[in-house]
Write a protein that holds these residues in place. Structure first.
Motif, PDB file in Angstrom:
ATOM      1  N   LEU A  17       0.828  -1.202   0.000  1.00 54.83           N
ATOM      2  CA  LEU A  17       0.000   0.000   0.000  1.00 54.83           C
ATOM      3  C   LEU A  17       0.864   1.254   0.000  1.00 54.83           C
ATOM      4  O   LEU A  17       0.598   2.208  -0.747  1.00 54.83           O
ATOM      5  CB  LEU A  17      -0.922  -0.014   1.217  1.00 54.83           C
ATOM      6  CG  LEU A  17      -1.694   1.281   1.530  1.00 54.83           C
ATOM      7  CD1 LEU A  17      -2.653   1.594   0.391  1.00 54.83           C
ATOM      8  CD2 LEU A  17      -2.441   1.155   2.844  1.00 54.83           C
ATOM      9  N   GLY A  97      -9.758   3.831   1.266  1.00 55.91           N
ATOM     10  CA  GLY A  97      -9.019   2.597   1.046  1.00 55.91           C
ATOM     11  C   GLY A  97      -8.066   2.279   2.183  1.00 55.91           C
ATOM     12  O   GLY A  97      -7.900   1.114   2.564  1.00 55.91           O
ATOM     13  N   ARG A 101      -8.214  -0.922   4.678  1.00 57.88           N
ATOM     14  CA  ARG A 101      -7.056  -1.792   4.898  1.00 57.88           C
ATOM     15  C   ARG A 101      -6.843  -2.058   6.388  1.00 57.88           C
ATOM     16  O   ARG A 101      -6.610  -3.193   6.810  1.00 57.88           O
ATOM     17  CB  ARG A 101      -5.812  -1.150   4.279  1.00 57.88           C
ATOM     18  CG  ARG A 101      -4.501  -1.878   4.587  1.00 57.88           C
ATOM     19  CD  ARG A 101      -4.538  -3.308   4.122  1.00 57.88           C
ATOM     20  NE  ARG A 101      -3.366  -4.061   4.535  1.00 57.88           N
ATOM     21  CZ  ARG A 101      -3.315  -5.375   4.623  1.00 57.88           C
ATOM     22  NH1 ARG A 101      -4.397  -6.101   4.355  1.00 57.88           N
ATOM     23  NH2 ARG A 101      -2.216  -5.979   4.994  1.00 57.88           N
ATOM     24  N   PHE A 114      -8.908  -2.108  -2.267  1.00 54.61           N
ATOM     25  CA  PHE A 114      -8.435  -0.773  -1.907  1.00 54.61           C
ATOM     26  C   PHE A 114      -9.097   0.291  -2.767  1.00 54.61           C
ATOM     27  O   PHE A 114      -9.605   1.297  -2.258  1.00 54.61           O
ATOM     28  CB  PHE A 114      -6.916  -0.716  -2.057  1.00 54.61           C
ATOM     29  CG  PHE A 114      -6.344   0.659  -1.881  1.00 54.61           C
ATOM     30  CD1 PHE A 114      -6.239   1.219  -0.623  1.00 54.61           C
ATOM     31  CD2 PHE A 114      -5.907   1.390  -2.984  1.00 54.61           C
ATOM     32  CE1 PHE A 114      -5.708   2.499  -0.461  1.00 54.61           C
ATOM     33  CE2 PHE A 114      -5.374   2.654  -2.829  1.00 54.61           C
ATOM     34  CZ  PHE A 114      -5.273   3.210  -1.563  1.00 54.61           C
TER      35      PHE A 114
END
Length: 313
Positions: A17, A97, A101, A114
């Motif tokens: 990420l 997103g 997560r 995401f």
């Protein structure tokens, strides 16, 4: 502090990420940096004066260049300003997103999930940004207005040092108020995410009560990460003074240091939002907003292969 370290481990575990957000930031920066570099290369006309900038900023070189080539550079400056607005939009866009997560810390990072989380919460987070900005302009900006009025009224009786300390005092009040409101805005994001709220004003008010009742566990951690980011900037400036960019090798070294700092800033933003999410779960909750759907608290723990649409997105 346990929440902070727990979230740090989750942030480090979400390295894909972090690289994704950093990569998008880098690409957008290059969209401006490359045309800017090509324009400078054409406009410098092989002048050796720009070599003085390698050892530090030289205002004389800058002012002479802008006087001669200002018309050419101005459109690129405008693009840079629009890019800054785009960065703000992306920070709002990514928030959904990122929170999604952190709501599923035991699953692998899923790019499709995401992006769906980003788009699902975008509209409500944009409304919340407008509410937060309104409070910052009115609440924090009031200190600047009052400080200016006080400075003008006392300008004939105080010395320059006295006026400086008055200005510094009111600016400190402005900074403390602005950061408090921004912290409340981030907790409002978490509240809207967890409770599936849609009313930005209501969420901001509930988050405000939550933060004010738990200043050390909310605003205190917010300032801790601010100071950590400030320390990273201070370290960068020290390295910038120590590493003299006298050749391509030292320029490359400073470029890598700059990109490391940018990656660290991205990590700090993700870390903070995750900290707010985890802190919210441990603090006494404000009156919950009415929720019509469930995204992050299904009856059973979501499987990493379950699509987001199956969780009533």
């Amino acid at each position: 502090m346990n929440v902070l370290f727990t979230t740090l481990r989750q942030t480090i575990g979400s390295v894909r990420l972090l690289w994704l957000i950093y990569g998008i930031t880098l690409v957008l920066g290059l969209l401006v940096a490359l045309p800017f570099y090509n324009t400078l290369k054409i406009e410098d006309q092989n002048s050796l004066a720009f070599l003085n900038l390698l050892d530090g900023f030289d205002y004389t070189v800058f002012s002479d260049f802008m006087h001669r080539s200002g018309r050419t550079i101005s459109p690129l400056m405008s693009v840079g300003r629009w890019l800054g607005i785009l960065y703000v939009f992306l920070s709002i866009f990514f928030a959904g997103g990122i929170l999604l997560r952190f709501s599923q810390p035991n699953t692998k990072f899923n790019g499709e999930m995401f992006w769906q989380g980003c788009t699902h919460y975008l509209a409500r987070f944009l409304r919340l940004f407008g509410v937060t900005l309104l409070f910052v302009l009115v609440g924090a900006g009031l200190w600047l207005v009052v400080g200016s009025l006080v400075g003008i009224s006392l300008s004939d009786t105080l010395t320059e040092r006295g006026l400086f300390w008055i200005g510094a005092g009111f600016f400190t009040l402005f900074a403390l108020t602005a950061t408090l409101l921004l912290c409340i805005g981030d907790y409002a994001k978490v509240l809207m995410f967890r409770e599936d709220g849609h009313n930005a004003f209501r969420a901001f008010g509930q988050a405000g009560r939550l933060v004010m009742r738990n200043l050390g566990q909310t605003y205190g951690l917010y300032w801790l990460l601010i100071l950590l980011g400030t320390g990273l900037f201070g370290l960068y400036f020290l390295l910038d003074e120590a590493v003299l960019m006298s050749g391509w090798l030292t320029i490359l070294i400073m470029f890598l240091i700059q990109q490391t700092l940018i990656f660290a800033r991205v990590s700090l933003k993700v870390w903070w939002l995750g900290t707010a999410y985890n802190s919210y779960q441990t603090l006494p909750k404000p009156t919950p907003a009415s929720r019509s759907t469930s995204l992050v608290e299904p009856a059973t723990e979501p499987d990493e292969n379950t699509p987001l649409t199956a969780l009533e997105l």
